[in-house]
Design a protein around this motif. Structure first.
Motif, short mmCIF file in Angstrom:
data_model
loop_
_atom_site.label_atom_id
_atom_site.label_comp_id
_atom_site.label_asym_id
_atom_site.label_seq_id
_atom_site.Cartn_x
_atom_site.Cartn_y
_atom_site.Cartn_z
N TRP A 57 32.86 41.69 44.19
CA TRP A 57 32.66 41.17 45.56
C TRP A 57 31.31 40.50 45.71
O TRP A 57 31.17 39.56 46.49
N GLU A 74 47.93 36.56 44.68
CA GLU A 74 48.62 37.62 43.93
C GLU A 74 49.00 37.14 42.53
O GLU A 74 50.18 37.06 42.17
N LYS A 132 43.94 44.43 46.33
CA LYS A 132 43.66 43.78 47.62
C LYS A 132 42.51 42.78 47.52
O LYS A 132 42.54 41.73 48.15
N PHE A 133 41.51 43.12 46.73
CA PHE A 133 40.40 42.17 46.55
C PHE A 133 40.92 40.89 45.87
O PHE A 133 40.61 39.77 46.29
N CYS A 134 41.73 41.08 44.87
CA CYS A 134 42.26 39.92 44.15
C CYS A 134 43.11 39.06 45.08
O CYS A 134 42.98 37.84 45.12
N ARG A 135 43.96 39.72 45.84
CA ARG A 135 44.83 38.96 46.74
C ARG A 135 44.00 38.12 47.72
O ARG A 135 44.32 36.97 47.98
N SER A 136 42.92 38.71 48.23
CA SER A 136 42.15 37.99 49.24
C SER A 136 41.33 36.83 48.65
O SER A 136 41.09 35.84 49.32
N LYS A 137 40.92 36.96 47.40
CA LYS A 137 40.07 35.92 46.80
C LYS A 137 40.82 34.95 45.89
O LYS A 137 40.48 33.78 45.79
#
Length: 570
Positions: free
Chosen positions: A476, A417, A409-414
């Motif tokens: 983060w 995918e 989820k962190f990767c997806r947001s920053k």
RNA sequence: GGCGGUGUAGCUCAGUUGGUUAGAGCAGCGGAAUCAUAAUCCGCGUGUCCGGGGUUCAAGUCCCUGCACCGCCA
């Protein structure tokens, strides 16, 4: 590449097994089989149902079905449950198979030729109402010693005195209650195990690497009292393998069948023949005959401690006595009992959790993980709902599942995918790889040694290491100052997910598959080195955020189950 | 009754051939962090190692004995 033959104790046909049965044989055997396959070894993993004997006949009668039909149905039920638990048998056979008929008769013939079978005339109780001979424990009556009126023909449960059926006062059939009983003379075959005592003893002595639990049980039977006793291998029943001497009739034994005790272990061999006849393999003798290719096979058996005598003495006696080069077991992994919430699991009382019920309330991986990480290896162990809930929530949901969740989820947001590019690995990554390599080495050693709990603990530590790394590296925080640094951390972390999927496959195959799929990984090949494994997903590789891998068990659900499974399954 | 097993922190358990201040996970207490399934990470344990004898320079780890629990006895 090694060749490994694995069998787990074959479950009796008359009902659904509970979790204690599962963790005592089939589940750890599956763990070992999956691991060995992943390591690239050639594995043949066999199991079957044990279908003959009086209990099967009675269960069929109770169900109002012909015994053959009853067994066929129950075989399917057990097969479906083993599939549900993801037990990766190469074949799940039946001891009633034609292959086993043939082999069992073959062994009996060889043993007879070797002079290891004697005929004995004995008196047994026949029930006219039931139209059958009654095994000792199916005769009830009043104990001559203490007066208990429901003493069994083999022993009085009240005063524990050993009895003969003829000792009972007012004997009656435990099946029908009929008192129309008669003592009849009948002839049976006995396997002269006592003749092979020395040979068996030398063989057991040579197994210095076996668990004490295994050898001590074997030695006790070899040396207790007058030593190993001969055993009857035939019965007056309809359902079973007809007594024959190889392919020839056995004069005087018409209408009799082999005792389940004799034919059940032979099914381990026959099952391999079934495997071939089912089109899954092309040569079963290269797994079982040392003169036909099995000389380099390592054969490992898994079972609960109650099955040890048959596997250390009776079955080896059959094999040795045949005079043919059949494969003998190389290692026996035996287990103690799993208790249920302060007492025993009880099939008759419906106490505890049974395989069908377990799968109705939670996915297989939950049970696999808890059972294997608490396997009763050194002593009996105990299932409690509180412990189950706490362990599964912490280990699977918090430590592993949440790791996957936070990273993806962190990767997806920053970064989206896709495995992010940029940044370099530094000291933290080098240290992590070194730690993981040490832990993976230890994990492998434990798995090779079939140290189930230790393997689980090491795997868990491997999962924890990922969280420690992530917490310290804090992508983060890094993202705000140095996005490239954050990208490097996330790239490594995504690769950790793939590595965890590979390493965890033997324990939790479904979650492993879900993780691999989410990571878009090709397969679950075992890594040569951790360093290489963590480079498997290159920058630019696409992935998806998976659904929650392990939903937590709530207090409400746990309390409900606790009550529901307290006894008397409905 | 015979045989075997077990008895280590509140809970579940590790403790190799006897050797430094007896360990892990969970729970509990304190703190950090906020990406995440209120999930994570860090720190914190003076435990009669069931009791009692004994062997040894040294015993949870060997010997004897007592107790408790469990299993097996074909």
């Amino acid at each position: 590449m090694a060749r490994i033959l694995i069998t787990s104790a074959i479950p009796y046909i008359n009902g659904i097994k509970h979790l204690g049965n599962l963790v005592g044989s089939q589940l750890p055997a599956d763990l070992f089989a999956r691991y060995m396959r992943q390591r690239g070894h050639e594995v043949l993993f066999l199991c079957a149902t044990d279908e003959h004997g009086t209990p099967a006949e009675l269960a069929a009668a109770k169900a109002g079905k012909p015994v053959a039909e009853y067994c066929a149905e129950m075989w399917q039920v057990q097969k479906d449950l083993s599939d549900g638990f993801r037990l990766s048998f190469d074949h799940f056979g039946r001891s009633s198979s034609p292959q086993n008929h043939k082999l069992t008769q073959h062994f009996a013939g060889r043993l007879a030729e070797a002079g290891l079978i004697r005929e004995v005339s004995e008196e047994q109780v026949y029930s006219h109402a039931d139209k059958r001979f009654l095994p000792d424990r199916y005769i009830e009556g009043t104990c001559p010693n203490c007066g208990y009126d429901r003493a069994r023909g083999d022993q009085c449960e009240n005063c524990t005195k050993q009895l003969d059926p003829t000792d009972l006062i007012d004997p009656r059939s435990a099946i029908s209650g009929s008192t129309d009983l008669e003592v009849r003379e009948t002839k049976h075959l006995y396997l002269r195990q006592s003749e092979m005592r020395g040979q068996l003893n030398d063989w057991i002595d040579s197994k210095t690497d076996w668990p004490i639990l295994t050898t001590s049980i074997a030695r006790k039977w070899l040396n207790d009292g007058d030593g190993l006793r001969d055993r009857g291998i035939t019965r007056d029943l309809d359902w079973g393998i007809p007594v024959k001497k190889g392919e020839a009739e056995w004069p005087g034994m018409e209408g009799k069948v082999f005792y389940v005790w004799f034919d059940a272990p032979i099914e381990y061999i026959a099952c391999a023949a079934e495997w071939v006849d089912a089109g899954k393999g092309d040569d079963w003798e290269r797994w079982w005959r040392e003169d036909k290719g099995a000389e380099d096979v390592r054969y490992v058996q898994f079972m609960g401690k109650d099955n040890v005598p048959f596997h250390t003495l009776s079955f080896p006696a059959t094999i040795m006595g045949s005079g043919e080069p059949w494969k003998l077991v190389d290692y026996i992994k035996s287990f103690n009992y799993l208790n249920y919430d302060g007492g025993q699991f009880s099939t008759s009382q419906g106490r505890g959790v049974f395989m069908d019920q377990a799968l109705e309330i939670l996915p297989a991986d939950y049970w696999r993980w808890w059972l294997l990480s608490h396997a009763p290896e050194s002593s009996d162990s105990e299932f409690t709902w509180e412990n189950f809930q706490a362990s599964v929530n912490k280990d699977l949901a918090d430590v592993l599942g949440n790791f996957v969740s936070r990273v993806t989820k962190f990767c997806r947001s920053k970064f989206g995918e896709v495995v992010p590019e940029g940044g370099e690995y530094g000291d933290a990554e080098v240290a992590l790889v070194a730690e993981l390599q040490g832990r993976v080495d230890a994990y492998q050693a434990h798995m090779e040694a079939m140290e189930v709990r230790k393997s689980a603990a090491e795997l868990r530590a491997i999962w924890v290491a990922g969280n420690e790394y992530l917490q310290a590296a804090a992508p983060w925080a890094a993202y705000k100052e140095d996005p490239d640094r954050a990208a490097a951390i996330v790239r490594l972390s995504l690769n950790l997910i793939r590595l965890y999927a590979v390493l965890s496959e033997p324990f939790i195959p479904d979650a492993s598959a879900a993780m691999l799929e989410a990571m878009g990984a090709a397969g679950a090949d075992w890594p040569d080195t951790v360093g290489e494994a963590l480079a498997a997903l290159p920058a630019g590789h696409g992935f998806t955020v998976p659904d929650v891998l392990f939903a937590k068990i709530t207090d409400e659900a746990r309390e409900g189950w606790q009550e529901k499974f307290a006894g008397q399954r409905g």
